[in-house]
Structures are given as C-alpha cells and as structure tokens.
Scaffold this motif. Structure first.
Motif, PDB file in Angstrom:
ATOM      1  N   UNK A   1       0.677  -1.085   0.095  1.00  0.00           N
ATOM      2  CA  UNK A   1      -0.191   0.150  -0.055  1.00  0.00           C
ATOM      3  C   UNK A   1       0.731   1.355  -0.143  1.00  0.00           C
ATOM      4  N   UNK A   2       1.359   1.596  -1.067  1.00  0.00           N
ATOM      5  CA  UNK A   2       2.443   2.869  -1.393  1.00  0.00           C
ATOM      6  C   UNK A   2       2.018   3.840  -2.315  1.00  0.00           C
ATOM      7  N   UNK A   3       2.724   4.844  -2.581  1.00  0.00           N
ATOM      8  CA  UNK A   3       2.412   5.700  -3.441  1.00  0.00           C
ATOM      9  C   UNK A   3       3.653   6.075  -4.097  1.00  0.00           C
ATOM     10  N   UNK A   4       3.461   6.679  -5.254  1.00  0.00           N
ATOM     11  CA  UNK A   4       4.659   6.849  -6.401  1.00  0.00           C
ATOM     12  C   UNK A   4       5.492   8.296  -5.670  1.00  0.00           C
ATOM     13  N   UNK A   5       4.743   8.870  -4.890  1.00  0.00           N
ATOM     14  CA  UNK A   5       5.328  10.161  -4.157  1.00  0.00           C
ATOM     15  C   UNK A   5       6.640   9.643  -3.473  1.00  0.00           C
ATOM     16  N   UNK A   6       6.756   8.559  -3.075  1.00  0.00           N
ATOM     17  CA  UNK A   6       7.996   7.985  -2.170  1.00  0.00           C
ATOM     18  C   UNK A   6       8.973   7.302  -3.156  1.00  0.00           C
ATOM     19  N   UNK A   7       8.729   7.525  -4.529  1.00  0.00           N
ATOM     20  CA  UNK A   7       9.919   7.324  -5.312  1.00  0.00           C
ATOM     21  C   UNK A   7      11.300   7.950  -5.221  1.00  0.00           C
ATOM     22  N   UNK A   8      12.215   7.335  -4.992  1.00  0.00           N
ATOM     23  CA  UNK A   8      13.497   8.012  -4.947  1.00  0.00           C
ATOM     24  C   UNK A   8      13.801   8.802  -6.229  1.00  0.00           C
ATOM     25  N   UNK A   9      13.750   7.915  -7.561  1.00  0.00           N
ATOM     26  CA  UNK A   9      13.766   8.805  -8.498  1.00  0.00           C
ATOM     27  C   UNK A   9      12.480   8.957  -9.497  1.00  0.00           C
ATOM     28  N   UNK A  10      11.988  10.018  -9.467  1.00  0.00           N
ATOM     29  CA  UNK A  10      10.693  10.208 -10.153  1.00  0.00           C
ATOM     30  C   UNK A  10      10.675   9.728 -11.608  1.00  0.00           C
ATOM     31  N   UNK A  11       9.697   9.930 -12.193  1.00  0.00           N
ATOM     32  CA  UNK A  11       9.080   9.459 -13.460  1.00  0.00           C
ATOM     33  C   UNK A  11       9.863  10.058 -14.492  1.00  0.00           C
ATOM     34  N   UNK A  12      10.027  11.380 -14.460  1.00  0.00           N
ATOM     35  CA  UNK A  12      10.800  12.242 -15.330  1.00  0.00           C
ATOM     36  C   UNK A  12      12.265  11.876 -15.257  1.00  0.00           C
ATOM     37  N   UNK A  13      12.715  11.756 -13.968  1.00  0.00           N
ATOM     38  CA  UNK A  13      14.144  11.670 -13.939  1.00  0.00           C
ATOM     39  C   UNK A  13      14.569  10.162 -14.422  1.00  0.00           C
ATOM     40  N   UNK A  14      13.612   9.059 -14.380  1.00  0.00           N
ATOM     41  CA  UNK A  14      13.902   7.648 -14.655  1.00  0.00           C
ATOM     42  C   UNK A  14      14.088   7.763 -16.222  1.00  0.00           C
ATOM     43  N   UNK A  15      13.044   8.446 -16.824  1.00  0.00           N
ATOM     44  CA  UNK A  15      13.155   8.709 -18.394  1.00  0.00           C
ATOM     45  C   UNK A  15      14.393   9.566 -18.942  1.00  0.00           C
ATOM     46  N   UNK A  16      14.581  10.676 -18.124  1.00  0.00           N
ATOM     47  CA  UNK A  16      15.910  11.295 -18.626  1.00  0.00           C
ATOM     48  C   UNK A  16      17.175  10.497 -18.437  1.00  0.00           C
ATOM     49  N   UNK A  17      17.293   9.648 -17.288  1.00  0.00           N
ATOM     50  CA  UNK A  17      18.481   9.066 -16.809  1.00  0.00           C
ATOM     51  C   UNK A  17      18.525   7.710 -17.793  1.00  0.00           C
TER      52      UNK A  17
END
Length: 285
Positions: free
Chosen positions: A214-230
């Motif tokens: 039971x989680x939230x993407x707000x807890x991601x270390x690397x958010x979606x935009x940074x993942x795509x860029x990286x």
C-alpha cells in the motif's frame, strides 16, 4: 484515453474503454496498439475524434481476455530499489543513481493471465509497479527538456521476481526476473493527458485477499521524469518500450521469517490509481 487489446494471446484486437465504460473496437481504425501507433500523433488524434463522435462499434466485454495493452514491445527496462520504504525493508542503501536491469519482452502477459511459479522455485515474490510506456524516441534527453514529453502513457505492471534465482544463484538479477509470465501488464495504457501527476498515484497489492502493499509513487527515489531522462543517457528508448519504475514496501522478501512467498493456487490482485486492476492465479510451471 484508455487503450487496450482484447482477444486470445497472439490474436488480440485494439480497443478503447470509453468514458461510459463501454468497450469500443478500434480494429477498423488502426491495426494494433504498438510503437508505430504511439509515435503517430495523427493516428492518436483520429482515435480521439472517433471516440468523441461515438462512431466506434461496441465490443461485448463478456468473456473477453484482456491482453497486454502494447504489442511488439522492444524492451522492458526496470528500475530497482526505487522507493525509500522498499529499500529500507530490504536493508539496502538508498542508491545514488537508478538501479537498471532488464526483463525480456516475452515475459509480458495480459493482466489477468496465469502466472507460472518456476520449477524448483521457493521464493517467488510479488511487486506492484507503475509502468511508463514510451511514445517518442528518447536519446540523451537534456536537462532543459521535459522528459514526460517522451511518454505515451502509463500502465500497471507486476514485476514478479524469484528471489533465490535473483540474489543467491550468482551473476546479475536477470535469472530471477525473466521467468515466463513474470511481467503481467495492463489492463490499459492510459494516455499521459489523463495522468497529470505520475508522482501522486497510489499502488496496492493483495495476496489471497490480504493487503500486502500500500504505497504511493510520491515515495519514489527517482521520479518518473528523472527515470526517463537518466535511462536515455545509456540507451535509446523507442516508442512502445516499457519502463517498470520500482515497487513500494510490502514484498515477501521484506517480511519476517517464514517469508510468505507465492505458491501455486495463490491469487494476486493489484492496482495503480486510475490505471486499472490486475488479477492472477498462480500455477506450477
């Protein structure tokens, strides 16, 4: 839009889930939902226009198998240890850069298809994840660009994992991640315009009716935009490629002994807010 593919495996037809819940047939308009379609803004606009005018024929959803929402996926890139709480539960250090590994495209199955427990497996585990579906070729995305402009949409992914194969059998993680049926995807590809903030989505997973994650993407270390860029700095992302963005806490590996790993007969259900729900029964391979 909520795009999906329905029908027997290997013979799915493209469809759209209308706002009123009606399943609409897209096969007279586009051949399939794949990278070619997602890269074609004109074709996507034609689908939107047809949906708005109500001319798309209805499909009887009763008894229809739902397949993966994207056909002919080139690659499935995965990000490991991307939630603070999941890294903590597994005793891992917070990574300084995204942990990247791959799943073969042939691990992808429909959201309600059977998941097979590998032979000799004793540590098959669950992981609910937000999946990114790429819509434009992304190569060395710059700091001055919006990485989300390269995203076609989002889907629910189940990154099934065999922890003994992954961690205890030597080499990289690949052996524990690439067993057949280990990446249910869907039910829908929800286009980017319907997900205004990918960092504000709840994720949940149940095993045999018991809430485990039971989680939230707000807890991601690397958010979606940074993942795509990286990721685009190390490989070219093509339309129709998929990125699994990691899982929150609550996996079997992070629980006290005896860890409740999956067995044949277990039922896993999972959902990501606004992106639909999956259900799989496990059977022995």
């Amino acid at each position: 839009m909520k795009l999906l593919r329905v029908g027997m495996a290997g013979n799915e037809r493209p469809a759209l889930l209308a706002a009123d819940g009606t399943l609409r047939d897209l096969s007279g308009l586009v051949p399939d939902i794949d990278g070619d379609l997602l890269a074609d803004e004109y074709a996507l606009d034609r689908i939107r226009a047809a949906a708005d005018t109500g001319v798309l024929p209805a499909l009887d959803a009763a008894g229809q198998r739902v397949g993966p929402p994207v056909a002919r996926i080139g690659k499935v890139v995965c990000i490991g240890l991307n939630y603070h709480d999941h890294a903590t539960e597994t005793g891992a250090a917070i990574p300084a850069e995204p942990v990247v590994f791959f799943k073969a495209a042939d691990t992808v199955v429909g959201p309600n298809d059977t998941v097979l427990v590998p032979r000799k497996s004793v540590k098959t585990d669950w992981e609910v994840e937000l999946a990114i579906v790429i819509g434009r070729t992304a190569r060395y995305v710059g700091d001055d660009e919006d990485p989300l402009a390269y995203v076609a949409g989002y889907a629910v992914a189940h990154d099934v994992s065999e922890r003994e194969f992954q961690i205890e059998r030597g080499g990289t993680w690949d052996k524990g991640k690439n067993c057949e049926t280990f990446n249910p995807l869907g039910p829908w590809l929800v286009t980017r315009d319907e997900v205004p903030d990918p960092q504000a989505l709840s994720l949940r997973l149940w095993v045999n009716g018991e809430l485990k994650q039971n989680g939230s993407t707000a807890d991601q270390i690397f958010p979606v935009a940074e993942v795509v860029r990286y990721v685009s700095q190390f490989m070219t992302l093509y339309p129709g490629d998929v990125i699994n963005t990691g899982t929150p806490a609550g996996v079997a590996m992070g629980r006290p002994e005896p860890k409740p790993y999956l067995r044949a007969g277990d039922v896993v259900e999972l959902e990501v807010e606004g992106l639909g729900r999956q259900r799989q029964e496990l059977k022995d391979a």
